[in-house]
Design an enzyme around this catalytic site. Structure first.
Site, short mmCIF file in Angstrom:
data_model
loop_
_atom_site.label_atom_id
_atom_site.label_comp_id
_atom_site.label_asym_id
_atom_site.label_seq_id
_atom_site.Cartn_x
_atom_site.Cartn_y
_atom_site.Cartn_z
N ASP A 22 -24.61 -19.78 79.92
CA ASP A 22 -25.74 -20.72 79.97
C ASP A 22 -25.46 -22.11 79.38
O ASP A 22 -24.88 -22.22 78.30
CB ASP A 22 -26.92 -20.19 79.14
N ARG A 152 -35.43 -14.05 72.42
CA ARG A 152 -34.37 -15.07 72.40
C ARG A 152 -34.63 -16.30 73.27
O ARG A 152 -35.60 -16.40 73.97
CB ARG A 152 -33.05 -14.43 72.82
N ASP A 153 -33.65 -17.20 73.19
CA ASP A 153 -33.54 -18.40 74.03
C ASP A 153 -34.65 -19.42 73.78
O ASP A 153 -35.34 -19.86 74.71
CB ASP A 153 -33.48 -18.02 75.53
N GLU A 202 -35.47 -14.35 80.48
CA GLU A 202 -34.54 -15.11 79.65
C GLU A 202 -34.76 -16.61 79.86
O GLU A 202 -35.35 -17.04 80.85
CB GLU A 202 -33.09 -14.76 80.01
C1 FRU Z 1 -28.72 -15.56 79.78
C2 FRU Z 1 -28.38 -14.90 78.44
C3 FRU Z 1 -29.37 -15.33 77.38
C4 FRU Z 1 -28.59 -15.14 76.12
C5 FRU Z 1 -27.20 -15.54 76.54
C6 FRU Z 1 -26.12 -14.77 75.85
O1 FRU Z 1 -27.64 -15.65 80.64
O2 FRU Z 1 -28.35 -13.51 78.60
O3 FRU Z 1 -30.59 -14.61 77.42
O4 FRU Z 1 -29.07 -15.92 75.07
O5 FRU Z 1 -27.12 -15.33 77.93
O6 FRU Z 1 -24.86 -15.31 76.12
#
Ligand code: FRU
Length: 465
Positions: A22, A152-153, A202
């Protein structure tokens, strides 16, 4: 740097070496676009995540910088965002030299291994030297886990008079608010029953866009994996209103940002100057279905070309168009008229502009070995076929044709960006997009067309390296 290996994109962002997923922490500051990214500097497959870093003055040419944020005792550094804390609300710097603040997820591998459900938390780090050095906040984590595995994120932006964090929490987006990026209060959740839930939610993003008529609407991006319209990873979005606490969706229908297989976890830049006014986006040009096994050698994955997002009205509804940024035009070095039903390409990096003049159309781009991609409009759908595109046997799903519904969309123009290992198709300047990676064993040097007017154009593009 050389960056001239087989499959190495020549005008798409890639890490200098090793694994990338990402895009993270995109923020414009002091004349630079910062781009961070999920990065494992020790391997070409996913692993302990760091934030890699690059900067650009024009969104097209990138300077690689050292890894910005490394794992610590709280865990690996997963995806997140960065903001310019202009008023030093965080108190992490001074009013004279306010900080850039990164807000990211800590993924504690020990807790994950032990199958606990509280191993993802949010932490912050800050920089007072134009993003070159990052210090972790001593009170991390700033948002603890309430007992949910997927937490997350964080994507943070300033809304009216406070910071708002959109957070992916398993099957919903949770909104939190804060006066200072340190103390966070839960405000609301968004998870309508009719949304796409094929996989975990995500990488959210929440931002306003203004319609051509001057009306402001809020857009919420939610990437999901798996469950995309053509399998695997994809980004759905919602249009509505954000009242400072809660997102109210307007049209009850799942919309997809991209119908190709390879545009995931994309989010937008923060702090883009008002006089620019654009909402700038970049996505990860891969798909979790095969990201770890694509046939590149010393690095893995690229990003999409940067895109400017605009709200377009169609049949009483709205869609988010992804338009290639105008800065890409500076790569053009030689323009040709593409006459007739076929022509050859003397250059491997090209942008092709086509105008359909019939109900059906077909474009084939390939090489002498018969490797090719085919884009076809047939009835009310668009089909992209990469089953003969080159190396495809690393995963069985890779050869599956991808379809995009047109829903009556009248196609006025088709723009195709071809790089060494990708094809990006923009219909009507991004009202419909298909982003696809490919691995041809020889450069494509031939285009065949049917269903287009004679005034097609081909631009040869420069490499950014
Ligand atoms: C999305 C993801 C996010 C996470 C990251 C981990 O591609 O799965 O949710 O923070 O990649 O690398």
């Amino acid at each position: 740097p050389e960056f001239n290996e087989p499959f190495r994109p020549q005008y798409h962002f890639t890490p200098p070496a090793m694994w990338m997923n990402d895009p993270n922490g995109m923020v414009y500051h002091d004349g630079e676009y910062h781009l961070f990214y999920q990065h494992y500097p020790d391997s070409t497959v996913w692993g302990p995540m760091h934030w890699g870093h690059a900067v650009s003055e024009d969104l097209v040419h990138w300077e690689h910088l050292p890894v910005a944020i490394e794992p610590d005792e709280h865990g690996w550094i997963f995806s997140g965002s960065a903001v310019f804390d202009a008023d030093n609300t965080s108190g992490l710097a001074t009013e004279d030299n306010p900080p850039l603040v990164a807000i990211y997820t800590y993924h504690d591998p020990v807790g994950a291994e032990a199958k606990r459900d509280d191993f993802q938390t949010q932490g912050i780090a800050y920089s007072t030297d134009r993003g070159r050095n990052w210090l972790k906040y001593e009170g991390n984590p700033v948002l603890k886990n309430p007992g949910i595995r997927d937490f997350r994120d964080p994507k943070v932006s300033w809304v009216d008079d406070k910071w708002i964090m959109s957070l992916a929490v398993k099957d919903r987006i949770s909104f939190y608010s804060s006066p200072n990026l340190i103390d966070w209060t839960h405000e609301s959740d968004f998870n309508p029953s009719w949304a796409a839930y094929g996989g975990v939610w995500e990488c959210p993003d929440l931002f306003p866009l203004t319609t051509a008529g001057g009306e402001e609407k809020w857009v919420l991006f939610v990437s999901i994996n798996p469950g995309g319209p053509n399998g695997g990873s994809a980004t759905q979005y919602f249009i509505g209103d954000f009242d400072g606490k809660q997102f109210h969706v307007e049209s009850r229908e799942v919309k997809w940002l991209d119908y190709g297989a390879d545009n995931y976890a994309g989010v937008t830049w923060s702090n883009v100057p008002e006089e620019d006014g654009r909402r700038l986006f970049i996505g990860w040009m891969s798909n979790w279905t095969y990201a770890n096994i694509v046939p590149t050698e010393n690095w893995r994955s690229a990003n999409t070309v940067p895109r400017n997002l605009e709200l377009v009205e169609t049949n009483g509804d709205y869609l988010v168009a992804s338009r290639p940024v105008k800065e890409l035009d500076m790569l053009r070095n030689d323009t040709h008229k593409a006459e007739g039903s076929g022509f050859s390409l003397d250059h491997e990096l090209v942008e092709i502009l086509l105008t359909p003049n019939q109900e059906k159309f077909k474009v084939e781009i390939g090489n002498e070995k018969g490797e090719r991609v085919v884009l076809e409009k047939n009835g009310d759908q668009l089909v992209f076929d990469r089953s003969q595109s080159g190396i495809t046997d690393f995963h069985e799903a890779f050869s599956k044709p991808h379809t995009a519904p047109l829903n009556g969309l009248k196609i006025k123009d088709v723009r195709i960006y071809l790089d060494r290992s990708s094809v990006e198709v923009f219909i009507n300047d991004g009202e419909l997009v298909m982003t696809e990676v490919i691995f041809p064993t020889e450069h494509y040097n031939r285009v065949s067309l049917s269903g287009f007017s004679a005034d097609s154009q081909v631009h040869y593009l420069n490499s950014i390296w």
